[in-house]
Design a protein around this motif. Structure first.
Motif, PDB file in Angstrom:
ATOM      1  N   SER A  62       0.902  -1.105  -0.031  1.00  0.00           N
ATOM      2  CA  SER A  62       0.001   0.000   0.101  1.00  0.00           C
ATOM      3  C   SER A  62       0.913   1.187   0.120  1.00  0.00           C
ATOM      4  O   SER A  62       1.844   1.437   1.091  1.00  0.00           O
ATOM      5  CB  SER A  62      -0.780  -0.145   1.363  1.00  0.00           C
ATOM      6  OG  SER A  62      -1.523   1.149   1.287  1.00  0.00           O
ATOM      7  N   MET A 109      -5.428  -3.375   1.587  1.00  0.00           N
ATOM      8  CA  MET A 109      -4.893  -4.259   2.637  1.00  0.00           C
ATOM      9  C   MET A 109      -5.891  -5.469   2.818  1.00  0.00           C
ATOM     10  O   MET A 109      -5.692  -6.672   2.733  1.00  0.00           O
ATOM     11  CB  MET A 109      -4.719  -3.625   4.068  1.00  0.00           C
ATOM     12  CG  MET A 109      -4.074  -4.747   4.917  1.00  0.00           C
ATOM     13  SD  MET A 109      -4.150  -3.829   6.636  1.00  0.00           S
ATOM     14  CE  MET A 109      -5.847  -3.658   6.955  1.00  0.00           C
ATOM     15  N   ARG A 110      -7.212  -4.904   2.988  1.00  0.00           N
ATOM     16  CA  ARG A 110      -8.259  -6.022   3.170  1.00  0.00           C
ATOM     17  C   ARG A 110      -8.616  -6.780   1.912  1.00  0.00           C
ATOM     18  O   ARG A 110      -8.711  -7.947   2.045  1.00  0.00           O
ATOM     19  CB  ARG A 110      -9.597  -5.138   3.194  1.00  0.00           C
ATOM     20  CG  ARG A 110     -10.889  -5.902   3.786  1.00  0.00           C
ATOM     21  CD  ARG A 110     -11.974  -5.180   4.148  1.00  0.00           C
ATOM     22  NE  ARG A 110     -13.244  -6.130   4.626  1.00  0.00           N
ATOM     23  CZ  ARG A 110     -14.095  -6.353   3.591  1.00  0.00           C
ATOM     24  NH1 ARG A 110     -14.292  -6.010   2.813  1.00  0.00           N
ATOM     25  NH2 ARG A 110     -15.149  -7.001   4.249  1.00  0.00           N
ATOM     26  N   SER A 163      -6.522  -7.587  -0.459  1.00  0.00           N
ATOM     27  CA  SER A 163      -5.411  -8.288  -0.605  1.00  0.00           C
ATOM     28  C   SER A 163      -5.361  -9.777   0.090  1.00  0.00           C
ATOM     29  O   SER A 163      -5.044 -10.676  -0.052  1.00  0.00           O
ATOM     30  CB  SER A 163      -4.175  -7.652  -0.675  1.00  0.00           C
ATOM     31  OG  SER A 163      -4.053  -6.681  -1.837  1.00  0.00           O
ATOM     32  N   ILE A 210       2.180  -8.439   3.129  1.00  0.00           N
ATOM     33  CA  ILE A 210       1.785  -7.206   3.102  1.00  0.00           C
ATOM     34  C   ILE A 210       2.569  -6.065   3.588  1.00  0.00           C
ATOM     35  O   ILE A 210       2.921  -6.279   4.803  1.00  0.00           O
ATOM     36  CB  ILE A 210       0.285  -6.914   3.536  1.00  0.00           C
ATOM     37  CG1 ILE A 210      -0.612  -7.956   2.709  1.00  0.00           C
ATOM     38  CG2 ILE A 210      -0.113  -5.468   3.638  1.00  0.00           C
ATOM     39  CD1 ILE A 210      -2.016  -8.192   3.406  1.00  0.00           C
ATOM     40  N   MET A 229       2.818  -1.981   4.626  1.00  0.00           N
ATOM     41  CA  MET A 229       2.071  -0.672   4.341  1.00  0.00           C
ATOM     42  C   MET A 229       2.933   0.479   4.624  1.00  0.00           C
ATOM     43  O   MET A 229       3.848   0.567   5.501  1.00  0.00           O
ATOM     44  CB  MET A 229       1.098  -0.433   5.475  1.00  0.00           C
ATOM     45  CG  MET A 229       0.087  -1.741   5.643  1.00  0.00           C
ATOM     46  SD  MET A 229      -1.110  -2.112   4.393  1.00  0.00           S
ATOM     47  CE  MET A 229      -2.287  -0.748   4.835  1.00  0.00           C
ATOM     48  N   ALA A 249      -2.405  -1.883  10.551  1.00  0.00           N
ATOM     49  CA  ALA A 249      -1.506  -2.729  10.103  1.00  0.00           C
ATOM     50  C   ALA A 249      -1.076  -3.905  11.224  1.00  0.00           C
ATOM     51  O   ALA A 249      -1.037  -5.061  11.009  1.00  0.00           O
ATOM     52  CB  ALA A 249       0.074  -2.344   9.618  1.00  0.00           C
ATOM     53  N   VAL A 251       2.086  -8.842   7.861  1.00  0.00           N
ATOM     54  CA  VAL A 251       1.777  -7.432   7.487  1.00  0.00           C
ATOM     55  C   VAL A 251       2.707  -6.654   8.277  1.00  0.00           C
ATOM     56  O   VAL A 251       2.736  -6.866   9.495  1.00  0.00           O
ATOM     57  CB  VAL A 251       0.240  -7.113   8.045  1.00  0.00           C
ATOM     58  CG1 VAL A 251      -0.062  -5.714   7.634  1.00  0.00           C
ATOM     59  CG2 VAL A 251      -0.739  -8.168   7.765  1.00  0.00           C
TER      60      VAL A 251
END
Length: 260
Positions: free
Chosen positions: A89, A122-123, A125, A138, A140, A167, A181
């Motif tokens: 992201s 994020m959600r 993915s 992930i 961020m 995150a 994450v």
């Protein structure tokens, strides 16, 4: 680090840090979806560079503040490459005004892109990674603005603080699915986006005041982000990696060369 056989989606990757991440992932073997909002020509140039590196590239123009558009972008990535294994992201928007005088349209736009856009990506993915059942990573892109209350940047500060917390919350919720994450904090980086706020002369002078006497480069940030996504960081989740050139240190209190 190797990303052979991995498929990635990076929001806001037509230029700056996002483009550098896309290219670094491609150098290490990943196929990449390049996302932009309006800079389609720049995105296509990044995609062409990815293809020159021998990897597949997909360009998707989508406003990340639109949840359905983000979910469709994830769907297109999976249709094109077969899976989604890595998500970054990075897309951001920021207007800079004192809170008392802020144009609320710009204030809301900053939050919609920088916070809600990060959440939607994020959600969506994470949902795909959990569905696939093979884990994923992930990252961020946040900022020191998450904990330093820079004046004129309230909406951006709020958004970045929210990203840090979302995150960490996602990390604990997704750990059972082997989806990691993490958060990445860049410092003051020499990107096209900085030209929205500063002239070249201001950037040059400002860089001299930093602890390392220079701004960071997108390519330096990309290497750090790729580490957080890699198997080398397999035991890292819910963490924050900072590459800010020492900006977070009390550099203003440095002694002079004469020891004063």
């Amino acid at each position: 680090m190797s990303f052979e056989g991995k498929n990635a989606l990076i929001t806001g990757s037509s230029k700056g840090i996002g483009a550098a991440i896309a290219l670094e992932l491609a150098r290490q073997g990943a196929n990449v979806t390049v996302n932009c909002h309006s800079s389609k020509d720049d995105a296509e140039k990044v995609a062409e560079q990815i293809r020159d590196l021998g990897q597949q590239a997909l360009v998707v123009a989508a406003d990340v503040s639109d949840q359905s558009a983000v979910e469709d972008m994830v769907r297109q990535t999976v249709e094109e490459f077969g899976s989604l294994d890595l998500f970054v992201s990075n897309a951001v928007y920021s207007d800079r005004e004192l809170m008392l005088d802020a144009n609320m349209d710009g204030f809301r736009r900053t939050v919609d892109v920088s916070m809600w856009g990060a959440f939607y990506g994020m959600r969506a993915s994470a949902q795909q990674m959990v569905k696939q059942g093979n884990g994923g990573a992930i990252t961020m892109i946040s900022s020191p603005h998450a904990h330093i209350p820079f004046p004129t940047a309230m909406a951006y500060n709020m958004s970045k603080a929210a990203i840090d917390q979302m995150a960490r919350t996602a990390a604990i919720e997704l750990v059972k699915h082997n989806v990691r994450v993490n958060v990445f904090h860049p410092g003051w980086i020499d990107t096209p986006g900085e030209r929205k706020f500063f002239s070249e002369e201001q950037l040059e002078q400002g860089a001299k005041s930093l602890p390392m006497n220079r701004m960071g480069s997108p390519e330096e940030m990309a290497k750090g982000v790729c580490f957080t996504l890699s198997d080398d960081a397999a035991y890292m989740t819910g963490s924050t990696m900072t590459m800010d050139g020492g900006v977070g240190l009390p550099w203003w209190s440095k002694r002079t060369e004469g020891g004063q």
